[in-house]
Design a protein around this motif. Structure first.
Motif, mmCIF file in Angstrom:
data_model
loop_
_atom_site.group_PDB
_atom_site.id
_atom_site.type_symbol
_atom_site.label_atom_id
_atom_site.label_comp_id
_atom_site.label_asym_id
_atom_site.label_seq_id
_atom_site.Cartn_x
_atom_site.Cartn_y
_atom_site.Cartn_z
ATOM 1 N N GLN A 34 -4.010 7.615 1.296
ATOM 2 C CA GLN A 34 -4.336 8.812 0.557
ATOM 3 C C GLN A 34 -2.792 9.419 0.432
ATOM 4 O O GLN A 34 -2.094 9.438 1.192
ATOM 5 C CB GLN A 34 -5.121 9.562 0.907
ATOM 6 N N GLY A 58 -6.496 1.220 3.889
ATOM 7 C CA GLY A 58 -6.463 2.191 2.875
ATOM 8 C C GLY A 58 -5.776 3.587 3.228
ATOM 9 O O GLY A 58 -5.175 3.687 4.216
ATOM 10 N N GLY A 67 -7.261 -4.841 -3.997
ATOM 11 C CA GLY A 67 -7.809 -3.656 -3.630
ATOM 12 C C GLY A 67 -8.430 -2.911 -4.952
ATOM 13 O O GLY A 67 -8.492 -3.500 -5.817
ATOM 14 N N VAL A 79 0.832 -1.105 -0.036
ATOM 15 C CA VAL A 79 -0.036 -0.098 -0.060
ATOM 16 C C VAL A 79 0.860 1.241 -0.161
ATOM 17 O O VAL A 79 0.540 2.552 -0.855
ATOM 18 C CB VAL A 79 -0.925 -0.185 1.272
ATOM 19 N N SER A 103 -4.042 -3.038 5.802
ATOM 20 C CA SER A 103 -3.954 -1.702 5.512
ATOM 21 C C SER A 103 -5.657 -1.395 5.373
ATOM 22 O O SER A 103 -6.397 -2.399 5.106
ATOM 23 C CB SER A 103 -3.509 -1.291 4.136
ATOM 24 N N PHE A 123 -1.580 6.518 5.507
ATOM 25 C CA PHE A 123 -2.357 5.337 5.510
ATOM 26 C C PHE A 123 -2.530 4.743 6.932
ATOM 27 O O PHE A 123 -1.632 5.082 7.801
ATOM 28 C CB PHE A 123 -2.027 4.628 4.497
ATOM 29 N N GLU A 171 0.518 3.871 -2.996
ATOM 30 C CA GLU A 171 0.248 5.163 -2.575
ATOM 31 C C GLU A 171 1.473 6.511 -2.689
ATOM 32 O O GLU A 171 1.065 7.321 -3.394
ATOM 33 C CB GLU A 171 -0.402 5.511 -0.954
ATOM 34 N N CYS A 217 -8.466 0.823 -6.479
ATOM 35 C CA CYS A 217 -7.926 2.281 -6.468
ATOM 36 C C CYS A 217 -8.699 3.259 -6.896
ATOM 37 O O CYS A 217 -9.654 3.119 -8.031
ATOM 38 C CB CYS A 217 -6.615 2.272 -7.141
ATOM 39 N N THR A 272 -10.239 6.581 5.715
ATOM 40 C CA THR A 272 -9.374 5.318 6.493
ATOM 41 C C THR A 272 -9.970 5.393 7.786
ATOM 42 O O THR A 272 -9.438 4.287 8.939
ATOM 43 C CB THR A 272 -7.824 5.278 6.414
#
Lengths: 366, 455
Positions: free
Chosen positions: A282, A280, A338, A146, A278, A292, A150, A340, B382
């Motif tokens: 940004q 997620g 995932g 991740v 994770s 993250f 990212e 995206c 998140t």
């Protein structure tokens, strides 16, 4: 647009077990199986399971003479659950997915995967918050993936580079991180969630090296951004559906493994955090900062993985963090598949080794 | 374009055709036509005007107490959608469901602007060009690198076998601009605005983004992780509230024990001064409308009142399943950003009003001794929406020292627990803006007490 050959081809990626040949009861059984596995823990209060398969037949024609027909199948199942105990509450998602068919569920023990996730999540319920501040962080392959996606992947997207929104814009050939860092994006990975035979500008799938031993080697481009950057397309054009224009997107993005064992990575960490999985993340590609959140985390004390910590997030500067990587494991794994988001959603894969990052910023209570 | 005026007639026809099928006890059809013209900003150029039109019919049928759903994108395939929905019903569980009855809806003004309905692609490209010009004029090395302007219309109609026959139309205009200033340090700025009418000052969007990029060009570094008061600008504050608090107020989440608020009805869950009201009857609200997308009339619903948890949000199916009553909270997937007929309705807040002690923006800042003023938050998605814990990053922020806004700061991580923040109490400024956070808001800047800020 950047020059490119006009391809004529027909490619069918037939799954070993076509989902169309499988009864709906068997598909229900996958969801039920994941549900039952997480419900073995009394703290798990609520679950939502989903199953989906999709066969995509696509024809690409252009006035340049391209004629590419492709057919592929993607299959995905997930369970999302909520666990509660002693007034604490948390949630977790376990997802399996591949470019392929129903064979996914005989290749992977999905019940065991769900059970293990539930066990760890329940353990996290009683964990204290993470200490905030700078410290050494060891990431598992999913979180490494991740981070790679990212922090490095997005900043190497040619449309963002051409727009002036990337911290990597003028750095081709320059060292941007530790020599342990080699990163590639590869849409030919067999079964990879982000794999495809041809991109959405009709160009063949390939492996694209972005960073080689710490040196930035390339960007991801489609024919439009390739033209702007005076570089050939890397076959990275992807559109969410026929109703959306293709953008520069990642596929399966990963960091190459190193030569340490996990124990060796951890053993000289006096005080730190081991962060796994994770929720997620940004990124601000222009400034090169990222955020993250980990699914689970543990304190590292005197070279040993110790007690669990809840809700750990990692932030930092991409370039600084890449330079602070001082160890990578030889073990490599792909994380959970995932999706995206960049105005459009596309399936992607991320992976890498266990990674040790010095002086990383952990978000938590002060 | 002949389809536009026929949406309600089409929906009613589909319902009729479904009701004659064997075992069908109830039916609903939702027909929608979206039209959008957009120009994107890419590196100081207004690029690729695109026009986009989508049409679809979504069908729900009730067969032996089970709901089935399907959709098609062509009117003459509606029969196939009915077939598929009947088939899908066999897989769903039995619930005591009935489609909603018709009700009297209040008129909501300010949702349709005929000037936007008539907008041509050229005008949209020109507007994007105007944003770029403003950015270029605002100083050296200012680049408008992203964003754009788009204008659109949505027409939809819903009909059901209980007699609901509702149609609705709405216009929308959005402008956004991302500015990168490449000097000694790279600094960025971001601004956007949305409206149902043609009252977005597109040039102000460019100016605001450029101002932020200029004022954050030499950021200072905050020293050490510390608990601080944080003033968050409207867009970022709304995103935080929508992601954590509003998703926890969905009746579905609550009854499935997936919400922090489960079992807390009647409890004090926030400071006495805090209230949260769903009200889609607000004129011109980005999420407003006379009815929800099942045709149920909108009305104000106090979700949290004087800090006490009062109500949860329901659509008709969730209400039926959990013995509640619809709060006109059915949306067709995702809310404001791209209505879609491709999924059954889900429960969501539509237009939210936040109640808390209010003061001027200057006094809000003046009340903070040592804190930060934050324009953006990265990674809100998140957050742990159940526990309320979040750890996000801000890269557009300023120090607040002794009640005054000071230096721009280098990116920080901000973490805390939103449920606890609401218990401690929040305070509002007077700089309210329309915000589209997946849910419509009219929200000013918000002061949160005691979040952990880590440089």
């Amino acid at each position: 647009m950047a020059e490119a050959a006009a391809h004529e081809d027909r490619v069918v990626w037939a799954p070993r077990i076509a989902p169309g040949d499988v009864g709906v009861e068997e598909k229900e059984e996958v969801v039920q199986g994941m549900h039952d596995a997480v419900k073995e823990f009394s703290e798990v209060r609520s679950t939502t399971g989903t199953y989906g398969d999709r066969t995509i037949r696509q024809t690409f024609l252009s006035s340049e003479g391209a004629h590419v027909e492709t057919e592929m199948t993607r299959t995905v199942a997930q369970v999302h659950f909520i666990a509660k105990a002693e007034g604490r509450i948390t949630s977790r998602r376990v997802r399996l997915g591949a470019t392929g068919g129903f064979e996914l569920f005989s290749d992977v023990d999905y019940r065991q995967k769900a059970r293990e996730a539930a066990k760890v999540t329940v353990g996290m319920l009683r964990a204290p918050s993470a200490p905030g501040g700078r410290m050494t962080v060891v990431t598992d392959p999913e979180l490494t993936g991740v981070f790679t996606h990212e922090a490095v992947g997005h900043a190497s997207e040619g449309d963002l580079v051409a727009a002036g929104e990337s911290c990597l814009a003028d750095k081709i050939g320059a060292s941007i991180g530790s020599p342990l860092v080699t990163i590639a994006d590869d849409s030919t990975v067999e079964g990879g969630f982000g794999s495809f035979p041809y991109d959405d500008h009709g160009l063949p799938s390939r492996r694209r090296v972005l960073v080689d031993k710490g040196v930035l080697r390339g960007f991801l481009t489609d024919r439009v951004s390739g033209f702007r950057l005076k570089r050939p397309s890397t076959g990275s054009a992807r559109a969410e559906s026929y109703a959306a224009r293709a953008l520069v997107r990642m596929t399966n993005t990963f960091m190459q493994p190193g030569d340490l064992t996990f124990d060796e990575l951890v053993e000289d960490v006096k005080e730190g955090v081991y962060a796994v999985g994770s929720r997620g993340g940004q990124v601000d590609t222009a400034k090169g900062s990222f955020q993250f959140s980990a699914q689970e985390a543990y304190r590292i004390r005197d070279g040993e993985v110790a007690e669990p910590l809840r809700d750990v997030s990692l932030t930092g500067s991409t370039l600084e963090t890449l330079s602070n990587i001082d160890g990578a494991s030889r073990e490599f794994a792909w994380g959970d598949p995932g999706y995206c988001g960049k105005g459009q959603w596309v399936p992607v894969g991320d992976g890498g080794p266990y990674l040790r990052i010095r002086d990383a910023i952990v978000g938590g209570s002060a | 374009m002949t389809r536009r005026s026929d949406l309600l007639a089409t929906a009613e026809r589909v319902v009729e055709s479904a009701m004659v099928r064997k075992d069908v006890e109830g039916a609903e059809a939702f027909a929608v036509l979206d039209h959008e013209i957009g120009a994107t900003i890419e590196k100081n150029a207004a690029d690729l005007a695109q026009t986009h039109e989508s049409y679809g019919i979504a069908v729900r049928v009730l067969v032996k107490g089970r709901l089935g759903f399907s959709y098609v994108t062509e009117e003459d395939e509606a029969g196939a959608a009915v077939d598929a929905a009947i088939q899908a019903s066999r897989l769903s569980k039995k619930i005591p469901f009935a489609f909603p009855e018709p009700g009297k809806a209040k008129r909501v003004a300010g949702l349709w602007d005929s000037k936007l309905d008539a907008v041509e692609a050229d005008a949209v490209v020109d507007a994007a060009g105007a944003v770029i010009d403003v950015v270029a004029e605002s100083g050296d090395r200012m680049n408008a690198t992203g964003g754009g302007v788009s204008s659109g219309t949505t027409h939809w109609a819903v009909a059901n076998s209980a007699g609901v026959a509702v149609s609705h139309r709405q216009t929308g205009l959005t402008a956004a601009c991302y500015v990168v200033r490449e000097a000694e340090h790279v600094s960025t700025g971001w601004a956007h605005d949305s409206s149902t009418r043609q009252d977005v000052d597109v040039q102000e969007i460019g100016r605001e983004a450029a101002r932020l990029a200029a004022s954050t060009q030499a950021p200072a570094k905050l020293s050490g992780a510390k608990v601080r008061d944080v003033v968050i600008r409207p867009h970022a504050a709304a995103e935080l509230l929508a992601t954590i608090t509003l998703s926890s107020l969905s009746g579905r989440a609550v009854h499935r024990q997936e919400s922090y608020y489960a079992g807390k009805k009647g409890d004090q869950v926030a400071a006495k001064s805090f209230g949260l009201v769903e009200d889609a009857t607000v004129n011109g609200g980005l999420g407003s409308g006379p009815t929800d997308e099942e045709g149920v009339p909108s009305r104000p619903v106090a979700l949290i009142e004087d800090g006490v948890l009062r109500r949860f949000l329901y659509d008709q199916a969730t209400a039926a399943e959990y013995d509640g009553q619809t709060t006109a909270s059915a949306v067709r997937a995702g809310g404001l950003d791209g209505r879609s007929f491709k999924a059954p309705p889900i429960v969501s807040a539509r237009q939210i009003r936040v109640e808390a002690p209010q003061t001027s923006f200057d006094d809000l800042v003046a009340s903070v001794d040592d804190g930060v003023l934050v324009h953006d938050l990265m990674g809100v998605h998140t957050a742990n929406t159940v526990s309320g814990d979040f750890g996000v990053t801000s890269s557009l922020l300023f120090r607040i020292e002794d009640g005054a806004v000071g230096d721009a700061l280098a990116p920080v991580s901000i973490s805390g627990n939103l449920h606890e923040s609401l218990e401690k109490g929040i305070q509002l400024g007077d700089d309210a803006r329309r915000v589209d956070a997946g849910v419509g808001f009219v929200l000013p800047s918000v002061r949160f007490r005691g979040l952990t800020v880590t440089p």
